[in-house]
Design a protein around this motif. Sequence first.
Motif, short mmCIF file in Angstrom:
data_model
loop_
_atom_site.label_atom_id
_atom_site.label_comp_id
_atom_site.label_asym_id
_atom_site.label_seq_id
_atom_site.Cartn_x
_atom_site.Cartn_y
_atom_site.Cartn_z
N MET A 100 2.87 -8.14 -5.87
CA MET A 100 2.02 -7.22 -5.14
C MET A 100 0.58 -7.74 -5.28
O MET A 100 0.11 -7.99 -6.38
CB MET A 100 2.15 -5.82 -5.73
CG MET A 100 1.24 -4.83 -5.12
SD MET A 100 1.32 -3.13 -5.79
CE MET A 100 3.00 -2.73 -5.93
N ASP A 101 -0.08 -7.91 -4.16
CA ASP A 101 -1.45 -8.40 -4.23
C ASP A 101 -2.42 -7.22 -4.41
O ASP A 101 -2.01 -6.06 -4.46
CB ASP A 101 -1.80 -9.24 -2.99
CG ASP A 101 -1.81 -8.44 -1.71
OD1 ASP A 101 -1.64 -7.20 -1.76
OD2 ASP A 101 -2.01 -9.04 -0.64
N ALA A 102 -3.69 -7.54 -4.51
CA ALA A 102 -4.71 -6.52 -4.80
C ALA A 102 -4.80 -5.49 -3.68
O ALA A 102 -4.98 -4.29 -3.93
CB ALA A 102 -6.07 -7.18 -5.02
N ARG A 103 -4.67 -5.95 -2.47
CA ARG A 103 -4.77 -5.02 -1.34
C ARG A 103 -3.60 -4.04 -1.34
O ARG A 103 -3.77 -2.84 -1.14
CB ARG A 103 -4.81 -5.80 -0.04
CG ARG A 103 -4.95 -4.92 1.16
CD ARG A 103 -5.08 -5.73 2.42
NE ARG A 103 -5.23 -4.82 3.53
CZ ARG A 103 -5.36 -5.17 4.76
NH1 ARG A 103 -5.40 -6.44 5.07
NH2 ARG A 103 -5.47 -4.29 5.69
N ASP B 8 -3.01 5.55 -0.75
CA ASP B 8 -1.84 6.35 -0.40
C ASP B 8 -1.88 7.74 -1.06
O ASP B 8 -1.63 8.75 -0.37
CB ASP B 8 -0.54 5.61 -0.75
CG ASP B 8 -0.26 4.45 0.21
OD1 ASP B 8 -0.94 4.38 1.27
OD2 ASP B 8 0.63 3.63 -0.09
N PRO B 9 -2.19 7.84 -2.36
CA PRO B 9 -2.29 9.18 -2.95
C PRO B 9 -3.41 10.03 -2.31
O PRO B 9 -3.26 11.24 -2.12
CB PRO B 9 -2.58 8.93 -4.42
CG PRO B 9 -2.06 7.57 -4.69
CD PRO B 9 -2.26 6.82 -3.40
N ILE B 10 -4.51 9.35 -1.96
CA ILE B 10 -5.61 10.08 -1.31
C ILE B 10 -5.16 10.57 0.07
O ILE B 10 -5.38 11.74 0.42
CB ILE B 10 -6.88 9.20 -1.21
CG1 ILE B 10 -7.47 8.98 -2.60
CG2 ILE B 10 -7.90 9.84 -0.28
CD1 ILE B 10 -8.61 7.98 -2.62
N ARG B 11 -4.50 9.70 0.82
CA ARG B 11 -4.00 10.10 2.14
C ARG B 11 -2.99 11.25 2.01
O ARG B 11 -3.02 12.20 2.80
CB ARG B 11 -3.33 8.91 2.83
CG ARG B 11 -4.30 7.91 3.36
CD ARG B 11 -3.57 6.83 4.17
NE ARG B 11 -4.48 5.77 4.50
CZ ARG B 11 -4.40 4.52 4.05
NH1 ARG B 11 -3.41 4.17 3.27
NH2 ARG B 11 -5.29 3.63 4.41
#
Length: 105
Positions: free
Chosen positions: A1-4, A13-16
């Motif tokens: 998994m990269d930084a992005r 995602d949690p904010i969304r």
Amino acid sequence: MDARQARDRYLLDPIRQLVDERVGAAEQVTREEIAELRRIVGDHGDAADDVAEVFGRTLARLSAEVGALSEELARLRSILDRLAAAGGIAAGPPAQGALPLDAPR
């Protein structure tokens, strides 16, 4: 998994998801409040219609009563005029608070 991907997965995602939940809840509350306001306004409209109907019936009854009273007064005036012409009543000053027969209508 990269930084992005990590940023999207753990931060965005949690904010969304949180924003979606809050917006959804606020939307539901708003819909419920609008429905309640519509009900209240409808009830007020119904009450206003009921009041207007009662006023209308009352005015119609009062109008009929005033008409009947006017007719009765005209009939009594005619009787008094005939009695006065026949000498059956003595013309004198009207009683305290009474209007004279020749008072303007």
